[in-house]
Design an enzyme around this catalytic site. Sequence first.
Site, PDB file in Angstrom:
ATOM      1  N   ASP A  82     -29.991 -76.510  57.640  1.00  0.00           N
ATOM      2  CA  ASP A  82     -30.040 -78.262  57.408  1.00  0.00           C
ATOM      3  C   ASP A  82     -31.298 -78.943  57.671  1.00  0.00           C
ATOM      4  O   ASP A  82     -31.406 -79.181  59.214  1.00  0.00           O
ATOM      5  CB  ASP A  82     -28.843 -79.268  57.422  1.00  0.00           C
ATOM      6  CG  ASP A  82     -27.910 -78.428  56.557  1.00  0.00           C
ATOM      7  OD1 ASP A  82     -27.834 -77.482  55.534  1.00  0.00           O
ATOM      8  OD2 ASP A  82     -26.348 -79.463  56.664  1.00  0.00           O
ATOM      9  N   LYS A  93     -26.363 -70.794  55.251  1.00  0.00           N
ATOM     10  CA  LYS A  93     -27.172 -72.077  54.764  1.00  0.00           C
ATOM     11  C   LYS A  93     -27.783 -72.326  53.615  1.00  0.00           C
ATOM     12  O   LYS A  93     -28.464 -72.918  55.087  1.00  0.00           O
ATOM     13  CB  LYS A  93     -25.426 -72.894  54.603  1.00  0.00           C
ATOM     14  CG  LYS A  93     -25.330 -73.668  52.977  1.00  0.00           C
ATOM     15  CD  LYS A  93     -24.305 -74.892  53.674  1.00  0.00           C
ATOM     16  CE  LYS A  93     -25.099 -76.285  54.426  1.00  0.00           C
ATOM     17  NZ  LYS A  93     -26.067 -76.979  53.583  1.00  0.00           N
ATOM     18  N   ASP A 152     -26.501 -72.947  48.504  1.00  0.00           N
ATOM     19  CA  ASP A 152     -25.190 -74.279  48.563  1.00  0.00           C
ATOM     20  C   ASP A 152     -26.421 -75.573  47.538  1.00  0.00           C
ATOM     21  O   ASP A 152     -26.743 -76.204  47.768  1.00  0.00           O
ATOM     22  CB  ASP A 152     -25.096 -74.769  50.064  1.00  0.00           C
ATOM     23  CG  ASP A 152     -24.139 -76.064  49.657  1.00  0.00           C
ATOM     24  OD1 ASP A 152     -23.319 -75.956  48.817  1.00  0.00           O
ATOM     25  OD2 ASP A 152     -23.759 -77.072  50.591  1.00  0.00           O
ATOM     26  N   LYS A 208     -25.016 -76.381  44.540  1.00  0.00           N
ATOM     27  CA  LYS A 208     -23.934 -77.182  43.833  1.00  0.00           C
ATOM     28  C   LYS A 208     -24.466 -77.467  41.952  1.00  0.00           C
ATOM     29  O   LYS A 208     -24.736 -78.616  41.912  1.00  0.00           O
ATOM     30  CB  LYS A 208     -23.403 -78.802  44.073  1.00  0.00           C
ATOM     31  CG  LYS A 208     -22.962 -78.161  45.490  1.00  0.00           C
ATOM     32  CD  LYS A 208     -23.400 -80.074  46.385  1.00  0.00           C
ATOM     33  CE  LYS A 208     -21.970 -79.406  47.385  1.00  0.00           C
ATOM     34  NZ  LYS A 208     -23.706 -79.296  48.881  1.00  0.00           N
ATOM     35  N   HIS A 227     -24.220 -78.552  38.324  1.00  0.00           N
ATOM     36  CA  HIS A 227     -24.274 -79.231  37.721  1.00  0.00           C
ATOM     37  C   HIS A 227     -24.924 -79.626  36.200  1.00  0.00           C
ATOM     38  O   HIS A 227     -25.693 -80.114  36.621  1.00  0.00           O
ATOM     39  CB  HIS A 227     -23.514 -80.561  38.757  1.00  0.00           C
ATOM     40  CG  HIS A 227     -22.729 -81.517  37.796  1.00  0.00           C
ATOM     41  ND1 HIS A 227     -21.943 -82.485  38.378  1.00  0.00           N
ATOM     42  CD2 HIS A 227     -22.320 -81.646  36.842  1.00  0.00           C
ATOM     43  CE1 HIS A 227     -21.099 -83.104  38.168  1.00  0.00           C
ATOM     44  NE2 HIS A 227     -21.653 -82.205  36.762  1.00  0.00           N
ATOM     45  N   ASP A 228     -24.987 -78.906  35.570  1.00  0.00           N
ATOM     46  CA  ASP A 228     -25.297 -79.027  34.142  1.00  0.00           C
ATOM     47  C   ASP A 228     -24.575 -78.841  33.396  1.00  0.00           C
ATOM     48  O   ASP A 228     -23.537 -78.347  33.543  1.00  0.00           O
ATOM     49  CB  ASP A 228     -26.837 -78.965  34.594  1.00  0.00           C
ATOM     50  CG  ASP A 228     -27.803 -79.462  33.580  1.00  0.00           C
ATOM     51  OD1 ASP A 228     -27.881 -79.475  32.759  1.00  0.00           O
ATOM     52  OD2 ASP A 228     -28.585 -79.641  34.200  1.00  0.00           O
ATOM     53  N   PRO A 248     -23.775 -76.448  30.175  1.00  0.00           N
ATOM     54  CA  PRO A 248     -23.213 -74.342  30.383  1.00  0.00           C
ATOM     55  C   PRO A 248     -24.681 -74.005  30.548  1.00  0.00           C
ATOM     56  O   PRO A 248     -24.373 -72.615  31.563  1.00  0.00           O
ATOM     57  CB  PRO A 248     -22.041 -74.454  29.600  1.00  0.00           C
ATOM     58  CG  PRO A 248     -21.976 -75.316  28.901  1.00  0.00           C
ATOM     59  CD  PRO A 248     -22.671 -76.445  29.262  1.00  0.00           C
ATOM     60  N   THR A 256     -28.140 -74.003  30.598  1.00  0.00           N
ATOM     61  CA  THR A 256     -28.969 -74.519  31.932  1.00  0.00           C
ATOM     62  C   THR A 256     -27.770 -73.817  33.244  1.00  0.00           C
ATOM     63  O   THR A 256     -28.888 -73.295  34.405  1.00  0.00           O
ATOM     64  CB  THR A 256     -28.905 -75.656  32.290  1.00  0.00           C
ATOM     65  OG1 THR A 256     -29.650 -76.508  31.533  1.00  0.00           O
ATOM     66  CG2 THR A 256     -29.931 -76.607  33.065  1.00  0.00           C
ATOM     67  N   THR A 277     -16.561 -83.477  50.916  1.00  0.00           N
ATOM     68  CA  THR A 277     -16.204 -83.601  52.412  1.00  0.00           C
ATOM     69  C   THR A 277     -16.399 -85.025  53.055  1.00  0.00           C
ATOM     70  O   THR A 277     -15.995 -85.592  54.104  1.00  0.00           O
ATOM     71  CB  THR A 277     -16.668 -82.902  53.960  1.00  0.00           C
ATOM     72  OG1 THR A 277     -17.671 -82.580  53.802  1.00  0.00           O
ATOM     73  CG2 THR A 277     -15.671 -81.340  53.425  1.00  0.00           C
ATOM     74  N   ARG A 298     -15.716 -78.962  62.539  1.00  0.00           N
ATOM     75  CA  ARG A 298     -16.397 -80.182  63.282  1.00  0.00           C
ATOM     76  C   ARG A 298     -15.571 -79.383  65.061  1.00  0.00           C
ATOM     77  O   ARG A 298     -13.994 -79.327  65.026  1.00  0.00           O
ATOM     78  CB  ARG A 298     -16.095 -81.889  63.302  1.00  0.00           C
ATOM     79  CG  ARG A 298     -16.966 -82.299  62.504  1.00  0.00           C
ATOM     80  CD  ARG A 298     -18.735 -81.675  63.312  1.00  0.00           C
ATOM     81  NE  ARG A 298     -19.710 -83.005  62.512  1.00  0.00           N
ATOM     82  CZ  ARG A 298     -19.934 -82.195  61.043  1.00  0.00           C
ATOM     83  NH1 ARG A 298     -19.836 -80.556  60.901  1.00  0.00           N
ATOM     84  NH2 ARG A 298     -21.005 -82.808  60.145  1.00  0.00           N
ATOM     85  N   GLN A 333     -18.539 -86.839  58.055  1.00  0.00           N
ATOM     86  CA  GLN A 333     -17.934 -85.883  57.260  1.00  0.00           C
ATOM     87  C   GLN A 333     -16.324 -87.076  57.727  1.00  0.00           C
ATOM     88  O   GLN A 333     -16.090 -87.503  58.624  1.00  0.00           O
ATOM     89  CB  GLN A 333     -17.942 -84.943  57.862  1.00  0.00           C
ATOM     90  CG  GLN A 333     -19.252 -83.842  58.052  1.00  0.00           C
ATOM     91  CD  GLN A 333     -19.482 -83.644  56.573  1.00  0.00           C
ATOM     92  OE1 GLN A 333     -18.218 -83.612  56.078  1.00  0.00           O
ATOM     93  NE2 GLN A 333     -20.412 -82.025  56.804  1.00  0.00           N
ATOM     94  N   GLY A 381     -22.808 -77.064  60.656  1.00  0.00           N
ATOM     95  CA  GLY A 381     -24.806 -77.275  61.105  1.00  0.00           C
ATOM     96  C   GLY A 381     -24.772 -78.059  62.156  1.00  0.00           C
ATOM     97  O   GLY A 381     -25.159 -77.180  63.653  1.00  0.00           O
ATOM     98  N   ARG A 382     -24.711 -78.792  62.406  1.00  0.00           N
ATOM     99  CA  ARG A 382     -25.394 -80.396  63.276  1.00  0.00           C
ATOM    100  C   ARG A 382     -24.730 -79.313  64.584  1.00  0.00           C
ATOM    101  O   ARG A 382     -25.051 -80.073  65.791  1.00  0.00           O
ATOM    102  CB  ARG A 382     -24.696 -81.374  62.748  1.00  0.00           C
ATOM    103  CG  ARG A 382     -25.787 -82.129  61.722  1.00  0.00           C
ATOM    104  CD  ARG A 382     -25.541 -83.618  61.167  1.00  0.00           C
ATOM    105  NE  ARG A 382     -24.650 -83.188  60.389  1.00  0.00           N
ATOM    106  CZ  ARG A 382     -24.103 -84.079  59.901  1.00  0.00           C
ATOM    107  NH1 ARG A 382     -25.219 -85.369  59.578  1.00  0.00           N
ATOM    108  NH2 ARG A 382     -23.022 -83.641  58.362  1.00  0.00           N
TER     109      ARG A 382
END
Length: 243
Positions: free
Chosen positions: A17, A39, A66, A68, A70-71, A73, A75, A130, A192, A201, A221-222
């Site tokens: 990220d 990721k 990553d 996600k 969401h459209d 089917p 597409t 999350t 974490r 989070q 990540g962080r």
Amino acid sequence: MRSAKLKATDRLILALDVDDDREALGLVAELKDAVGLFKVGHQLFTAYGPDIVRRITASGGRVFLDLKYHDIPNTVAKASAEAVKLGVSIFNVHALGGLDMMKAAADSAKETAEKYGLPRPVVLAVTVLTSMDQRGLQRELKITRPLRREVCHLAKLAQRAGLDGVVASPQEIKMLRRSVRGAFVVLTPGVRPAWAGKDDQKRTMTPAEAVAAGADYLVIGRPVLKAEDRRAAVEKILEEIGQ
């Protein structure tokens, strides 16, 4: 049931990220022997497109894409095919897209892999982000089902659609292991280490707790990206996992 036993390094996914491709590729070069996957999320992908995935895989890193999906089917099916051709190891869709959308993703990934002789990625469904808690779920999204029951419902729907598993909070792992039968991958963000802050989070666990609960993969990540010594941070996490 958990997937085949994984080494600690295989379980760990570093979230790239960051907003600079040189930094991302530098992290891959530095840590590809210490983490299982990298990721690539919305930030890096929007800035550099699919080429950043190609550059990471060409340098020896494995990618969890990553985005996600969401459209509708059709597409999502086409996007899933492109993910396979990019050579990612894992990609995800959003379970709230529904059964038909998730099935389209699973079928497309399988068909594309067979057509081009490529490895089929692990395809996962995101259940509830999350960063979301019970209050947000009910007040903002108007989903009245208790959060854990919603996660379980979406996980079962994903399995029914032919997906390999889910992305879920570590706090739902034990429930998912009790509720979803058969081989089922659980990839968990919201991890974490005890020495790191929670940031935004809300449903978190330490790496050791998440693995003990039944997680297959951990996204971190962080806690690594903000560390003065990133390799030392990764090694500390691997030691904490203890496998």
